[in-house]
Design a protein around this motif. Sequence first.
Motif, short mmCIF file in Angstrom:
data_model
loop_
_atom_site.label_atom_id
_atom_site.label_comp_id
_atom_site.label_asym_id
_atom_site.label_seq_id
_atom_site.Cartn_x
_atom_site.Cartn_y
_atom_site.Cartn_z
N GLY A 1 0.84 -1.18 0.00
CA GLY A 1 0.00 0.00 0.00
C GLY A 1 0.88 1.24 0.00
N THR A 2 0.40 2.30 0.64
CA THR A 2 1.14 3.56 0.66
C THR A 2 2.52 3.38 1.27
OG1 THR A 2 -0.91 4.81 0.84
CG2 THR A 2 1.10 5.94 1.49
N VAL A 3 2.58 2.76 2.46
CA VAL A 3 3.87 2.61 3.15
C VAL A 3 4.75 1.60 2.42
CG1 VAL A 3 5.00 1.95 5.30
CG2 VAL A 3 2.89 3.28 5.36
N GLY A 4 4.17 0.49 1.99
CA GLY A 4 4.95 -0.52 1.27
C GLY A 4 5.60 0.04 0.02
N ALA A 5 4.84 0.84 -0.72
CA ALA A 5 5.39 1.46 -1.92
C ALA A 5 6.51 2.43 -1.55
CB ALA A 5 4.29 2.20 -2.68
N GLY A 6 6.32 3.16 -0.44
CA GLY A 6 7.36 4.09 0.02
C GLY A 6 8.64 3.36 0.40
N VAL A 7 8.50 2.22 1.08
CA VAL A 7 9.67 1.43 1.47
C VAL A 7 10.42 0.93 0.23
CG1 VAL A 7 10.39 -0.74 2.55
CG2 VAL A 7 8.73 0.73 3.71
N TYR A 8 9.67 0.45 -0.75
CA TYR A 8 10.29 -0.07 -1.97
C TYR A 8 11.05 1.04 -2.70
CZ TYR A 8 10.78 -2.42 -6.48
OH TYR A 8 11.29 -2.98 -7.62
N LYS A 9 10.40 2.20 -2.83
CA LYS A 9 11.05 3.33 -3.53
C LYS A 9 12.29 3.80 -2.77
CE LYS A 9 6.60 5.08 -5.19
NZ LYS A 9 5.56 6.11 -4.90
N LEU A 10 12.19 3.88 -1.45
CA LEU A 10 13.33 4.36 -0.65
C LEU A 10 14.48 3.36 -0.68
CD1 LEU A 10 14.27 6.72 1.06
CD2 LEU A 10 13.22 5.65 3.06
N ALA A 11 14.14 2.06 -0.70
CA ALA A 11 15.18 1.03 -0.79
C ALA A 11 15.94 1.15 -2.12
CB ALA A 11 14.55 -0.35 -0.66
N LYS A 12 15.20 1.43 -3.20
CA LYS A 12 15.85 1.62 -4.50
C LYS A 12 16.71 2.88 -4.50
CE LYS A 12 13.86 0.74 -8.43
NZ LYS A 12 12.90 0.73 -9.58
N ARG A 13 16.17 3.94 -3.89
CA ARG A 13 16.90 5.21 -3.83
C ARG A 13 18.20 5.06 -3.05
NH1 ARG A 13 13.82 10.11 -0.97
NH2 ARG A 13 12.21 9.57 -2.50
#
Length: 428
Positions: free
Chosen positions: A15-27
């Motif tokens: 969801g919102t947080v999961g997507a944020g975690v994935y994006k931040l991990a890539k960043r």
Amino acid sequence: MAEHKIIKAGLLGFGTVGAGVYKLAKRQKEEMESKTGARFEITRILVRDRNKERKGVDPALLTDQWEEIIMDDEIELIIEVMGGIEPARTRILEALHAGKNVVTANKDLIAEHGRELLDAAEEHGVDFLFEAAVAGGIPIIRPMKQCLAANEITEVVGIMNGTTNYILTKMFEDGMDFEEALAKATEYGYAEADPTADVEGLDAGRKAAILSSIAFHSRVTFQDVYTEGITKISSRDISYAKEFGSVIKLLSVAHNTEGGIEVAVYPMLIDQNHPLASVRDSFNAVFVHGDAVDDVMFYGRGAGEFPTASAVMGDVIDVIRDIQYHCTGRISCTCYRTTKIKDFRDIKNKFFLRMQVDNKPGVLAAIASVFGVHKVSISKVIQKRITDGVAELVIVTEPVKEYHMEDALMHLRDMETTREISSVIREY
């Protein structure tokens, strides 16, 4: 240069947080090796519908089968951002028993089943971290477990719900009533379609339980927390708060006293000069008093995609470092005491009481008599508005036990001269 080890993780929820975690991990992918000495990869993402298009995510990572994650021996870390009690609880327990480290943002689960999960982590020597479960991106759990560990903490007071703080800010600064401010909060995405958990204090209550447990080293669950929301706060109350040099905030209040742990969530008048009074809009803040450090306050974004992901990834980095140095499980449950939870009715508070009464001789004396009978001491009485033979009284009390105030209010409601008890708000 030696090849860095790869730490593989399974992400539960997107969801919102999961997507944020994935994006931040890539960043953070390139930085991660420098920060931890290892590479980090999310190799599986558990979702309800694997056929739903998710922009920027390799479909090969998606699965709707928990077994593909729990049975994968290469996955050393589970990141749970599904929310809710079940199936999150069962899956986290299975992961811990399988020797996998876990990072979660699940406040509901920690507030209800924290002890069970921490015990399982300790039994298997793995990390179970949950910084994101309280106050989003604000560091508070790790500071209390580590940086402030040398303190005897006696007070934790906080604004721990951004939705209600936004609503109260709009009421205070823009003159909105509750319904209008709630509509605005919904429009901006601060409030859920069903805002009950926020506006009734339940969300803040769960966070209060978690922080109290950590601060006072004794287990506090959500059932131990008295909760009261902001739905009854009116523009009249806001007006009086301004006149008194105060603001109204929904506060999570926890004290470690000789008589036991006091913990509750309710709206309170707080002096405008207190640091918490200046916390506006959707921001959160936690105010902590320790015997050595004195007063400290943690302030920032209490929710949102990237603030919460920041806390989750901070925990992930900690876990990776622990894996690298073979010291997972080094900080487990810190509830080594068994302190009783004080009966809420025995807690003392100051009260702001607004009531409508008949405007005739002897009424004020009768009200004062009722308070006297029930051991309530009055510090201030104001009468400002008279309409159609009805006077509005505002009474401010000295600190009084909750049950004495409760008995006095019951008595007042039974009086023929009482038209309405309009507001009962505590003062910090």
